[in-house]
Design a protein around this motif. Structure first.
Motif, PDB file in Angstrom:
ATOM      1  N   ALA A  54      20.915  44.203  30.702  1.00  0.00           N
ATOM      2  CA  ALA A  54      21.272  45.159  31.817  1.00  0.00           C
ATOM      3  C   ALA A  54      20.668  44.746  33.214  1.00  0.00           C
ATOM      4  CB  ALA A  54      20.909  46.690  31.392  1.00  0.00           C
ATOM      5  N   LEU A  57      22.059  41.642  34.822  1.00  0.00           N
ATOM      6  CA  LEU A  57      23.331  41.696  35.204  1.00  0.00           C
ATOM      7  C   LEU A  57      23.524  42.505  36.487  1.00  0.00           C
ATOM      8  CD1 LEU A  57      25.477  43.001  32.168  1.00  0.00           C
ATOM      9  CD2 LEU A  57      25.743  40.569  33.520  1.00  0.00           C
ATOM     10  N   VAL A  58      22.481  43.444  36.691  1.00  0.00           N
ATOM     11  CA  VAL A  58      22.579  44.094  38.074  1.00  0.00           C
ATOM     12  C   VAL A  58      21.799  43.401  39.001  1.00  0.00           C
ATOM     13  CG1 VAL A  58      21.410  46.290  38.928  1.00  0.00           C
ATOM     14  CG2 VAL A  58      22.256  46.351  36.737  1.00  0.00           C
ATOM     15  N   ALA A  61      24.158  40.757  40.242  1.00  0.00           N
ATOM     16  CA  ALA A  61      25.066  41.407  41.131  1.00  0.00           C
ATOM     17  C   ALA A  61      24.312  41.799  42.535  1.00  0.00           C
ATOM     18  CB  ALA A  61      25.483  43.068  40.606  1.00  0.00           C
ATOM     19  N   VAL A  64      24.561  38.468  44.080  1.00  0.00           N
ATOM     20  CA  VAL A  64      26.022  38.217  44.710  1.00  0.00           C
ATOM     21  C   VAL A  64      26.505  38.896  45.806  1.00  0.00           C
ATOM     22  CG1 VAL A  64      28.381  38.200  44.054  1.00  0.00           C
ATOM     23  CG2 VAL A  64      26.877  37.330  42.402  1.00  0.00           C
ATOM     24  N   ALA A  66      24.403  39.962  48.167  1.00  0.00           N
ATOM     25  CA  ALA A  66      23.720  39.428  49.307  1.00  0.00           C
ATOM     26  C   ALA A  66      24.423  38.041  49.900  1.00  0.00           C
ATOM     27  CB  ALA A  66      22.084  38.995  48.963  1.00  0.00           C
ATOM     28  N   TRP A  67      24.893  37.367  48.885  1.00  0.00           N
ATOM     29  CA  TRP A  67      25.391  36.030  49.198  1.00  0.00           C
ATOM     30  C   TRP A  67      26.759  36.247  49.849  1.00  0.00           C
ATOM     31  CZ3 TRP A  67      24.841  30.924  49.152  1.00  0.00           C
ATOM     32  CH2 TRP A  67      25.895  30.106  48.873  1.00  0.00           C
ATOM     33  N   PHE A  68      27.663  37.370  49.615  1.00  0.00           N
ATOM     34  CA  PHE A  68      28.770  37.307  50.345  1.00  0.00           C
ATOM     35  C   PHE A  68      28.299  38.188  51.601  1.00  0.00           C
ATOM     36  CE2 PHE A  68      31.491  37.782  46.144  1.00  0.00           C
ATOM     37  CZ  PHE A  68      32.012  36.597  46.631  1.00  0.00           C
ATOM     38  N   SER A  70      25.934  37.773  53.538  1.00  0.00           N
ATOM     39  CA  SER A  70      25.326  36.818  54.539  1.00  0.00           C
ATOM     40  C   SER A  70      26.246  35.911  54.989  1.00  0.00           C
ATOM     41  CB  SER A  70      23.977  36.342  53.993  1.00  0.00           C
ATOM     42  OG  SER A  70      24.305  35.735  52.777  1.00  0.00           O
ATOM     43  N   GLY A  71      27.343  35.769  54.118  1.00  0.00           N
ATOM     44  CA  GLY A  71      28.535  34.799  54.847  1.00  0.00           C
ATOM     45  C   GLY A  71      28.838  34.878  55.982  1.00  0.00           C
TER      46      GLY A  71
ATOM     47  N   ASP B  87      33.446  30.346  49.588  1.00  0.00           N
ATOM     48  CA  ASP B  87      33.546  30.520  51.047  1.00  0.00           C
ATOM     49  C   ASP B  87      32.950  31.756  51.209  1.00  0.00           C
ATOM     50  OD1 ASP B  87      35.787  28.625  50.842  1.00  0.00           O
ATOM     51  OD2 ASP B  87      37.409  30.020  50.568  1.00  0.00           O
ATOM     52  N   ARG B  88      32.328  32.160  50.661  1.00  0.00           N
ATOM     53  CA  ARG B  88      31.074  33.350  50.986  1.00  0.00           C
ATOM     54  C   ARG B  88      31.852  34.544  51.196  1.00  0.00           C
ATOM     55  NH1 ARG B  88      25.420  31.257  53.180  1.00  0.00           N
ATOM     56  NH2 ARG B  88      24.760  33.187  52.355  1.00  0.00           N
ATOM     57  N   GLY B  89      33.341  34.787  50.748  1.00  0.00           N
ATOM     58  CA  GLY B  89      33.810  35.976  51.275  1.00  0.00           C
ATOM     59  C   GLY B  89      35.301  35.783  50.554  1.00  0.00           C
ATOM     60  N   ILE B 108      30.727  45.738  35.297  1.00  0.00           N
ATOM     61  CA  ILE B 108      29.093  46.067  35.084  1.00  0.00           C
ATOM     62  C   ILE B 108      28.778  47.452  34.750  1.00  0.00           C
ATOM     63  CG2 ILE B 108      27.132  46.434  36.895  1.00  0.00           C
ATOM     64  CD1 ILE B 108      28.282  43.825  38.399  1.00  0.00           C
ATOM     65  N   ILE B 112      26.575  48.627  31.460  1.00  0.00           N
ATOM     66  CA  ILE B 112      25.256  49.152  31.707  1.00  0.00           C
ATOM     67  C   ILE B 112      25.219  50.466  30.583  1.00  0.00           C
ATOM     68  CG2 ILE B 112      23.615  50.313  32.922  1.00  0.00           C
ATOM     69  CD1 ILE B 112      24.301  48.097  35.156  1.00  0.00           C
ATOM     70  N   LEU B 115      25.364  49.614  26.972  1.00  0.00           N
ATOM     71  CA  LEU B 115      24.060  49.127  26.450  1.00  0.00           C
ATOM     72  C   LEU B 115      23.039  50.605  26.413  1.00  0.00           C
ATOM     73  CD1 LEU B 115      23.426  45.917  28.652  1.00  0.00           C
ATOM     74  CD2 LEU B 115      23.862  45.932  26.318  1.00  0.00           C
TER      75      LEU B 115
END
Lengths: 78, 290
Positions: A54, A57-58, A61, A64, A66-68, A70-71, B87-89, B108, B112, B115
């Motif tokens: 758990a 996964l969080v 997430a 991911v 942050a990745w998007f 900051s794009g 493409d970060r988007g 997700i 959770i 679990l």
């Protein structure tokens, strides 16, 4: 813009922290977990694998997100 | 030896066939696997380790069938996810990427909650009586979703494009979290997600498609997580029956998903609502007077 950077930084920190917590859950038995961790139980050799999944996964997430976030910004064509 | 006598091969076949159908039909597989053995006088309890181990195999088979049935969609979705990460988007025109992230976002909370609550809920609501009551409520839930549904706009020809346009991130979280209802024997996972899909404005067909796509990772992950039990000491004496049950489950799951994808092109959840309500009510009364 400044808020965006703050949010990204926060997501990265939380993501890395959660993944580290996941590793602790997988590596340490319940008796060796820090007292404030959910699932800590003195004398128990049980590994809280599910807690670890758990947290992982969080954490993933958050990274991911942050990745998007900051794009490069997209301009809508619609 | 005792285990083999509890789940004999004929029983394994019956439970496997039932599991494949009831996992995908919105009628609660767990509820049926609790109620039916009790009605037939089989000495099987849903929290018995050997029975849980048996269920792991049948669930894994169902997940593999779903994966196989929608493999072309999964391939497109995975490519879409890859494109969006590169493409970060998420390109607004890239329905596969949007659908892929909707599935991630929906999985997700379900994962959770699963679990965190699975063991507790199964322990509290372990009896056939409570499963029968919840099956009745599942019927009301399905009927309620049909009554309160929004009219589905025809925004595109392609199923996945329609889903990607209609379902928001918030909707995906809520519909995904609704899957956790299925942790209570009697409530159906696919029923909860199909009902949720209708409430956010999907057609019956698109809601079923979204429900099956959403179910695949969660059923598969739950089964894989418990796979060591099947190959460990808990699986002793039940592996053969589990294999037979899994094969039977795979066959009925394939026909069930094929049937349902056609059924929901023109039909609604109402027949399943009526079935769950009446079967649940009848079982509740039977267990009360028994």
């Amino acid at each position: 813009m400044r808020n965006d950077r703050l949010l990204v930084a926060l997501a990265v920190v939380v993501g890395i922290a959660l993944i580290a917590i996941a590793v602790v859950y997988w590596a340490e038995p319940a008796k060796s977990l820090p007292g404030f961790f959910p699932g800590h139980q003195g004398g128990s050799n049980h590994h809280h694998v599910k807690h670890g999944i758990a947290a992982f996964l969080v954490g993933l997430a958050c990274l991911v997100f942050a990745w998007f976030r900051s794009g490069p910004k997209r301009t809508s064509t619609a | 030896m005792i285990v083999a006598s509890l789940i004999s091969y004929p029983r394994a076949i019956a439970l496997g066939l039932l599991q494949g159908v009831s996992e995908l039909f919105p009628i609660s597989s767990l509820g049926h696997s609790v109620i039916l053995p009790r009605l037939l006088g089989w000495n099987i309890h849903q929290n018995d380790k050997y029975f849980l181990t048996f269920l792991v195999a049948t669930h894994l088979a169902t997940a593999l069938v779903l994966l196989g049935f929608f493999w072309r969609d999964w391939l497109r979705i995975l490519k879409g996810l890859g494109r969006s990460l590169r493409d970060r988007g998420i390109d607004p025109a890239d329905a596969d990427a949007k659908l892929g992230w909707l599935l991630v976002v929906g999985t997700i909370p379900a994962g959770i909650l699963g679990l965190a609550l699975e063991h507790k809920l199964r322990s509290v609501f372990a009896s056939a009586q409570s499963a029968a009551i919840f099956l009745t409520l599942n019927g009301l839930l399905l009927a309620g979703a049909e009554l309160l549904r929004r009219r589905a706009p025809q925004t595109a020809e392609d199923d996945d494009v329609r889903i990607a346009r209609q379902v928001s991130w918030r909707d995906a979280v809520l519909v995904g979290a609704a899957q956790a209802l299925a942790l209570i024997p009697g409530f159906s996972r696919s029923g909860a997600t199909m009902g949720g899909g209708l409430l956010v404005g999907l057609s019956n067909k698109d809601a079923a498609r979204f429900a099956f796509l959403l179910a695949t990772p969660i059923i598969g992950a739950a089964a894989i997580l418990k796979l060591p039990e099947l190959f460990g000491s808990d699986g002793d004496g039940v592996r053969g029956q589990a294999l037979v049950g899994a094969l039977c489950s795979a066959v009925t799951a394939y026909f069930a998903v094929r049937f349902l994808m056609r059924f929901f092109e023109t039909q609604t959840l109402v027949p399943f609502a009526v079935y769950c309500f009446l079967a649940g009510l009848a079982a509740t009364i039977y267990f009360a007077v028994q």
